[in-house]
Write a protein that holds these residues in place. Structure first.
Motif, PDB file in Angstrom:
ATOM      1  N   GLY A  94       0.803  -1.220   0.000  1.00 54.28           N
ATOM      2  CA  GLY A  94       0.000   0.000   0.000  1.00 54.28           C
ATOM      3  C   GLY A  94       0.831   1.264   0.000  1.00 54.28           C
ATOM      4  N   LEU A  95       2.132   1.116  -0.233  1.00 58.67           N
ATOM      5  CA  LEU A  95       3.047   2.254  -0.233  1.00 58.67           C
ATOM      6  C   LEU A  95       3.394   2.594  -1.678  1.00 58.67           C
ATOM      7  N   ASN A  96       2.868   3.708  -2.180  1.00 62.42           N
ATOM      8  CA  ASN A  96       3.060   4.090  -3.577  1.00 62.42           C
ATOM      9  C   ASN A  96       4.178   5.123  -3.689  1.00 62.42           C
ATOM     10  N   LEU A  97       5.391   4.628  -3.907  1.00 60.80           N
ATOM     11  CA  LEU A  97       6.547   5.512  -4.000  1.00 60.80           C
ATOM     12  C   LEU A  97       6.765   5.972  -5.434  1.00 60.80           C
ATOM     13  N   ASP A  98       7.152   7.242  -5.577  1.00 65.05           N
ATOM     14  CA  ASP A  98       7.584   7.751  -6.868  1.00 65.05           C
ATOM     15  C   ASP A  98       8.834   6.964  -7.299  1.00 65.05           C
ATOM     16  N   GLU A  99       8.900   6.571  -8.588  1.00 62.47           N
ATOM     17  CA  GLU A  99      10.001   5.726  -9.043  1.00 62.47           C
ATOM     18  C   GLU A  99      11.364   6.403  -8.891  1.00 62.47           C
ATOM     19  N   VAL A 100      11.414   7.700  -9.123  1.00 61.51           N
ATOM     20  CA  VAL A 100      12.690   8.416  -8.993  1.00 61.51           C
ATOM     21  C   VAL A 100      13.142   8.426  -7.536  1.00 61.51           C
ATOM     22  N   TYR A 135      13.626   2.321   8.087  1.00 60.46           N
ATOM     23  CA  TYR A 135      13.518   3.467   8.993  1.00 60.46           C
ATOM     24  C   TYR A 135      12.965   4.691   8.277  1.00 60.46           C
ATOM     25  N   LEU A 136      13.536   5.004   7.104  1.00 58.05           N
ATOM     26  CA  LEU A 136      13.137   6.207   6.376  1.00 58.05           C
ATOM     27  C   LEU A 136      11.680   6.133   5.924  1.00 58.05           C
ATOM     28  N   LEU A 137      11.280   4.989   5.365  1.00 56.33           N
ATOM     29  CA  LEU A 137       9.917   4.870   4.855  1.00 56.33           C
ATOM     30  C   LEU A 137       8.883   4.845   5.981  1.00 56.33           C
ATOM     31  N   ASN A 138       9.261   4.290   7.104  1.00 56.61           N
ATOM     32  CA  ASN A 138       8.367   4.317   8.258  1.00 56.61           C
ATOM     33  C   ASN A 138       8.194   5.736   8.783  1.00 56.61           C
ATOM     34  N   VAL A 184       6.397  -1.047  10.042  1.00 57.32           N
ATOM     35  CA  VAL A 184       7.755  -1.594  10.069  1.00 57.32           C
ATOM     36  C   VAL A 184       7.753  -3.074   9.711  1.00 57.32           C
ATOM     37  N   LYS A 185       6.807  -3.819  10.267  1.00 61.31           N
ATOM     38  CA  LYS A 185       6.745  -5.258  10.009  1.00 61.31           C
ATOM     39  C   LYS A 185       6.576  -5.542   8.520  1.00 61.31           C
ATOM     40  N   GLY A 186       5.699  -4.792   7.862  1.00 64.66           N
ATOM     41  CA  GLY A 186       5.467  -4.982   6.436  1.00 64.66           C
ATOM     42  C   GLY A 186       6.681  -4.601   5.604  1.00 64.66           C
TER      43      GLY A 186
END
Length: 292
Positions: free
Chosen positions: A73-79, A107-110, A117-119
């Motif tokens: 469910g985490l939609n990160l920009d590709e760049v 750590y950063l994405l959380n 964190v678990k995911g």
């Protein structure tokens, strides 16, 4: 907390000892002057093509990891994801334990996106496992085409058995242990094969750069074996020492040249190190995360 730090540094110490011992044995066993001459006279342009192929594999690997993040469910920009991947490569090379980059990504994405964190840990772990499975499958496939099958003699059927069971067992693992990622596993498995295929191309052009003209299948089969070993937690980041040792002592089973084998391992490590240094350009991600 102190106990955890002690365990971490103890692990690093063990990895360092293994790497140093392996390098000492390699240097003592090979013709070091011939090795040095081979590395120093390697064709720059073939090495540049190898460098491009290696980084193409890392770009595809970053896209693959983003598929796992999307399943979470985490939609990160590709760049942004690609910058983070290279920053992780940098940390993997220089932080203790060999998984510092993965830990920093979690750590950063959380912190920035409040992703669980678990995911995130599950996504990065599955990403690594899928890569190792792809390595194994390609190693088995090349083993059939080269001389590796002859090493097992009457037990050669084990290669077929492992090749047939590898992905079914992996799919079962995903189904029952990582069900969140079932929807993307077919795509990411194909991408994992593409990643390792590009690394094989990288190794092929390194061999071209040092003048190897025969035995490519056996060199590349042993290269894949060293890649699996380098992914184990006993080795330092990049597999330094471990790759060289396997090539230095495994070459006899494949009837390939020892000096060229060790040169392949060392030049591949150098390319991976230079590529990881690209992450320095993305250190500003840390600041933007702290400000977020």
């Amino acid at each position: 907390m102190e106990k955890q730090k002690l365990k971490k540094w103890a692990k690093v110490g063990v990895q360092l000892v293994i790497a140093v011992v392996a390098i000492i044995f390699v240097v003592r066993d090979i013709d070091f002057e011939a090795f040095k001459a081979l590395v120093l006279t390697a064709n720059f342009w073939w090495l540049f093509v190898a460098f491009v192929a290696f980084n193409a594999s890392k770009i595809l690997s970053a896209f693959r990891l983003n598929y796992f993040f999307r399943a979470l469910g985490l939609n990160l920009d590709e760049v942004f994801n690609l910058k983070l991947y290279y920053l992780g490569m940098l940390y993997n090379q220089f932080l203790p334990g060999g998984i510092g980059g993965d830990g920093y990504k979690v750590y950063l994405l959380n912190k920035r996106f409040q992703a669980p964190v678990k995911g995130l840990i599950a996504a990065t772990l599955l990403d690594r496992i899928s890569g190792v499975v792809a390595l194994g499958v390609l190693a088995l496939g090349l083993g059939f085409l080269g001389s590796a099958k002859d090493l097992l003699g009457e037990y050669g059927f084990l290669l077929w058995l492992c090749l047939i069971l590898a992905y079914p067992l992996f799919y079962l693992l995903v189904k029952y242990v990582f069900p969140t990622y079932r929807a993307v596993i077919s795509t990411t498995n194909l991408q994992a094969l593409g990643v390792q295929g590009l690394q094989l191309i990288c190794a092929f052009f390194i061999l071209k750069s040092i003048g190897v003209e025969v035995g490519y299948l056996d060199y590349l089969t042993l290269f894949l074996v060293t890649s699996v070993a380098a992914s184990l937690p006993i080795s330092l980041p990049g597999g330094i020492g471990i790759r060289e040792a396997i090539f230095a002592y495994g070459y006899t089973y494949f009837m390939i040249d020892q000096t060229s084998s060790v040169a392949l391992a060392s030049l591949f490590f150098l390319i991976s190190l230079i590529s990881a240094l690209t992450g320095i350009a993305f250190l500003d991600l840390r600041t933007t995360t702290e400000d977020a």
